[in-house]
Design a protein around this motif. Structure first.
Motif, mmCIF file in Angstrom:
data_model
loop_
_atom_site.group_PDB
_atom_site.id
_atom_site.type_symbol
_atom_site.label_atom_id
_atom_site.label_comp_id
_atom_site.label_asym_id
_atom_site.label_seq_id
_atom_site.Cartn_x
_atom_site.Cartn_y
_atom_site.Cartn_z
ATOM 1 N N ASN A 141 0.852 -1.179 0.000
ATOM 2 C CA ASN A 141 0.000 0.000 0.000
ATOM 3 C C ASN A 141 0.890 1.232 0.000
ATOM 4 O O ASN A 141 1.645 1.449 0.941
ATOM 5 N N VAL A 218 -12.387 -8.563 -6.910
ATOM 6 C CA VAL A 218 -13.372 -7.512 -6.612
ATOM 7 C C VAL A 218 -13.180 -7.020 -5.169
ATOM 8 O O VAL A 218 -13.129 -5.815 -4.913
ATOM 9 N N ASP A 219 -13.044 -7.961 -4.238
ATOM 10 C CA ASP A 219 -12.871 -7.569 -2.833
ATOM 11 C C ASP A 219 -11.620 -6.711 -2.649
ATOM 12 O O ASP A 219 -11.649 -5.707 -1.924
ATOM 13 N N PHE A 220 -10.531 -7.092 -3.281
ATOM 14 C CA PHE A 220 -9.314 -6.266 -3.185
ATOM 15 C C PHE A 220 -9.553 -4.891 -3.803
ATOM 16 O O PHE A 220 -9.094 -3.875 -3.287
ATOM 17 N N VAL A 222 -12.372 -3.115 -4.167
ATOM 18 C CA VAL A 222 -13.223 -2.185 -3.411
ATOM 19 C C VAL A 222 -12.610 -1.798 -2.064
ATOM 20 O O VAL A 222 -12.950 -0.768 -1.491
ATOM 21 N N THR A 223 -11.697 -2.627 -1.557
ATOM 22 C CA THR A 223 -11.093 -2.317 -0.260
ATOM 23 C C THR A 223 -9.816 -1.502 -0.418
ATOM 24 O O THR A 223 -9.618 -0.502 0.268
ATOM 25 N N LEU A 224 -8.945 -1.939 -1.319
ATOM 26 C CA LEU A 224 -7.588 -1.380 -1.392
ATOM 27 C C LEU A 224 -7.363 -0.459 -2.573
ATOM 28 O O LEU A 224 -6.412 0.311 -2.572
ATOM 29 N N ARG A 225 -8.188 -0.584 -3.609
ATOM 30 C CA ARG A 225 -7.999 0.176 -4.849
ATOM 31 C C ARG A 225 -6.550 0.090 -5.351
ATOM 32 O O ARG A 225 -5.900 1.120 -5.609
ATOM 33 N N LEU A 257 -16.328 0.862 -10.472
ATOM 34 C CA LEU A 257 -15.330 1.900 -10.202
ATOM 35 C C LEU A 257 -14.297 1.873 -11.313
ATOM 36 O O LEU A 257 -14.115 0.859 -11.981
#
Ligand SMILES: Nc1ncnc2c1ncn2[C@@H]1O[C@H](COP(=O)(O)OP(=O)(O)O)[C@@H](O)[C@H]1O
Ligand SMILES: Nc1ncnc2c1ncn2[C@@H]1O[C@H](COP(=O)(O)OP(=O)(O)O)[C@@H](O)[C@H]1O
Ligand SMILES: [Zn+2]
Ligand SMILES: [Zn+2]
Lengths: 292, 292
Positions: A141, A218-220, A222-225, A257
């Motif tokens: 990140n 998808v989960d990554f 929407v959470t981490l972009r 997104l």
């Protein structure tokens, strides 16, 4: 000559290596994984050959304690692997020589190698997801390895079961509710009666596998972009897999997104078989940079 | 007297306020949300009253562009909200006065308020999840608001459908596949024929709602390893909800990884109704600190 060291600790083998200041590998050796004590004896015997080691990167199979505030920092946590639960890997190395060590997980090491070799711009974000005997993620990140109370274990993201999938699941904790339980190599082998490697390209297995990997993507997203989601490990060696993941991602995500173009977003690992060792060298290097 | 400003931009109202150097609110006002132009006219008329504003924190309903490298940085992105798509909120404020502005989402503002008022230790990590008309998350990773290619939109995590739930889902993008589509206030209202507020405590609705929120908590745990997951928004006003979420989390997660004690881990928001404004003040303050 100043050297950097690498310890890539895997469940079946440890790879140890040294490189020079230009990151060129001077020597590497593979050590079969036994219990903690015996394996680390061999690791230390290897590095004893080299006087001028400046720092060592250690990328270790999980779960491990990487929380510096924790009492068990530097140790392997509870694991079914015989002779490793509670073993103090970092303590053992420090007792041997008081060097700077970068201590992290194997997937973090691989993620770091991808980052340092240019997968994304500096200070951007990526997810490295390995799909092999287990499923695990290293997350970068904004140019830093992400960790909190411990390291990510994103192989255990909750999944929506594919409507055609009746498999009971392989995760000892979450059965058919998590990614690893549904999509790791052993889950595929048990579900289909043959290994992932032996399944033909037109098997429905790949549509189902892609569905789960796309849900994780998808989960990554929407959470981490992140700027990239990189797939490593044995299962994504199958060339038809990532195109299917992109297709399933696109259907599931419905362009909700902005993301980079999917061909640049959902990609295979580029550092290949050297990723682990290379990651350790880069980790050792960043430890040195942080100190000086 | 040196002042800090706050703009909490919501879908139904904007709250604007100023505070002194000790974070004490000097004045606040609520402005009904109209289109971008009209609403921002009123916002600017409000701040025109104050000469000595040092910085303003803006916490805005999403989706917004918070990527400083993007051409549309500072704007509202595509939204069904009339008169807002593409509106340049930050540009408008900068044209008014060239101050330091902290520009982020409403959920990030609330997350920041929780962080700054001591929900977790400095440099640790938390997730703030709001469950109201929509579902959204603000994530603080090691003391920094997490963002990448854009801000998180973790309301759209993929969900495993509860076996007793036959609802078709409410998300225009993901129908019954995502958290918001299954667990936001309007989803509950449509599924049960009455609002969340009107459902009795012993309604099965709460078991199902808790199931989805627990899945999200598991996903956050395995990805981010936060020190706390904080629930805000209208739906968690229901006191029986978080105990049910803890129970479902515990069953789903099966103690796979160490977490803080669940009573300290899955918690209600503590800054309450002032969270939004307070978050903006703290954001303005951190912007000032970063500059100096
Ligand atoms: N070409 C291939 N196509 C599909 N699956 C493959 C391929 N090559 C290896 N695999 C699968 O990868 C898994 C092993 O992954 P790997 O990452 O090498 O293991 P480990 O996690 O133990 O390091 C096995 O399930 C194997 O069937
Ligand atoms: N005590 C309560 N119990 C359950 N649901 C509630 C309660 N109070 C409000 N709600 C629900 O919260 C939702 C509104 O959430 P809120 O966060 O206030 O809205 P918004 O997201 O528009 O700011 C509605 O669906 C309402 O039914
Ligand atoms: Zn699992
Ligand atoms: Zn959705």
């Amino acid at each position: 000559m100043a050297l950097l060291g690498a310890i890539e600790g895997g469940g079946t083998k440890f790879v140890v290596a040294v490189c020079d200041e230009d990151m060129k590998i001077v020597d590497r050796q593979s050590i079969p994984t036994e219990d903690g004590q015996k394996t680390m004896d061999a690791v230390i015997a290897y590095f004893d050959q080299y006087e001028d080691i400046k720092a060592i990167g250690i990328a270790m199979f999980g779960p491990i304690d990487i929380n510096p505030e924790s009492r068990t920092y530097g140790r392997v946590l509870d694991t079914p692997k015989r002779g490793w639960s509670g073993y103090d890997v970092l303590g053992r190395m420090k007792a041997w020589r008081d060097l700077p060590y970068f201590w992290t997980t194997d997937v973090n090491g691989a993620a770091w190698a991808e980052y340092k070799t240019g997968a994304i711009e500096p200070d951007h974000s990526l997810v490295y997801l390995t799909v092999g005997t287990g499923v695990g993620a290293g997350i970068i990140n904004r140019g830093e390895l992400l960790s909190g109370y411990g390291h990510p274990e994103a192989g255990h993201l909750m999944m929506q079961k594919h409507p055609k999938d009746t498999y009971k699941g392989h995760c000892p904790f979450h059965q058919d509710r998590c990614l690893e339980g549904l999509a790791a190599g052993p889950a595929m082998a048990e579900r289909w009666g043959k290994t992932a490697k032996d399944l033909s390209d037109d098997d429905i297995a790949w549509e189902i596998e892609a569905d789960y990997l796309a849900q994780a993507a998808v989960d990554f997203t929407v959470t981490l972009r992140p700027d990239k989601i990189i797939f490593g490990g044995g299962v994504p060696h199958r060339e038809i897999l990532l195109p299917l993941v992109r297709k399933a991602f696109s259907e599931k995500f419905s362009n909700y997104l902005a993301t980079p173009d999917l061909d640049d977003y959902i990609v295979p690992v580029s550092t290949g078989d050297n990723a682990g060792i290379l990651g350790c060298f880069y980790l050792a290097q960043s430890k040195l940079e942080k100190i000086s």
